[in-house]
Design an enzyme around this catalytic site. Sequence first.
Site, short mmCIF file in Angstrom:
data_model
loop_
_atom_site.label_atom_id
_atom_site.label_comp_id
_atom_site.label_asym_id
_atom_site.label_seq_id
_atom_site.Cartn_x
_atom_site.Cartn_y
_atom_site.Cartn_z
N GLU A 120 0.82 -1.21 0.00
CA GLU A 120 0.00 0.00 0.00
C GLU A 120 0.86 1.27 0.00
O GLU A 120 0.37 2.35 0.30
CB GLU A 120 -0.96 -0.02 1.19
CG GLU A 120 -2.02 -1.10 1.07
CD GLU A 120 -3.00 -1.13 2.22
OE1 GLU A 120 -2.67 -0.60 3.30
OE2 GLU A 120 -4.09 -1.70 2.05
N HIS A 145 -5.84 -2.20 12.09
CA HIS A 145 -7.17 -2.80 12.13
C HIS A 145 -7.73 -2.83 13.56
O HIS A 145 -7.81 -3.89 14.18
CB HIS A 145 -7.10 -4.23 11.59
CG HIS A 145 -6.49 -4.35 10.23
ND1 HIS A 145 -5.85 -5.49 9.78
CD2 HIS A 145 -6.42 -3.46 9.20
CE1 HIS A 145 -5.42 -5.31 8.55
NE2 HIS A 145 -5.74 -4.07 8.17
N HIS A 216 -12.57 -2.61 7.04
CA HIS A 216 -11.14 -2.86 6.78
C HIS A 216 -10.26 -2.36 7.93
O HIS A 216 -9.65 -3.16 8.63
CB HIS A 216 -10.75 -2.18 5.45
CG HIS A 216 -9.34 -2.43 5.03
ND1 HIS A 216 -8.86 -2.05 3.80
CD2 HIS A 216 -8.30 -3.01 5.68
CE1 HIS A 216 -7.59 -2.40 3.70
NE2 HIS A 216 -7.22 -2.97 4.83
#
Length: 271
Positions: A120, A145, A216
């Site tokens: 990412e 998360h 997510h």
Amino acid sequence: MKNSILNNRPSLRAEVEKTAEVAGLLWQKGWAERNGGNITVNVTELIDDDVRLMPAIAPATPIGQTLTHLRGCYFYCKGTNKRMRDLAREPMQNGSVIRILDDCQHYEIIADNPVRPTSELPTHLAIHDYLLQKGSPYRATLHTHPIELVALTHSKKWLEKDKATRMLWSMIPETKAFCPRGLGIVPYMLPGSNELAEATLRTIDEDYDVVMWEKHGVFATDVDAMQAFDQVDVLNKSALIYIQSLSMGFTPDGMTDEQMQEMTKAFNLPK
């Protein structure tokens, strides 16, 4: 560390070690399962002339976009498929320092090992480019998360703009004080996609420091990794209070709008 870029560079070492500490906290919280989550820190201000002359230890890699404000910048990045718990113990074996090339389209790894950065990375670098363009002092981006915050996004109720922010602020005064810009919301998009990066940028541009990716995780920005962690930690504490109240059989009242407005004025908060 033998032949490490951190040797004889106490400021750079301190920043990497702080980031490693955050990685350990994320693991302890249960927010970084397996190789979940990413951290990228702009360390350009901590780089000396000797580092600038260091050769690359891996071929240049395309970023996938042109980020003009990152020319010549340096970043410490968590490695792809690397675990936060391992980064906490050995940050330079599970992360790397990269340099953005003059074309603003490629990066190269310069230390300590050819550990490829997070998948990412384009999202993180796009945010860093935006922050520099805006003259922001923020130098860290964090993706993790947090269990209770992610759980909230499985209910459409909390995906409405600022609905979750209002509830989270109302659970405990510290949340409004330490996360005064609240929680931005981005609908579900494919992880690592350009669409997700663009949506995150748009949401940050609406004046949020922490953005929630539906089902997510969160993406947070701040002056360093620890401050970014603190914002997520405070927000998740409020989510915990809300969920714990529900488990005790009642919906929490929360602070009133008047009480929160009083907080805004007393502490000169932005929202």
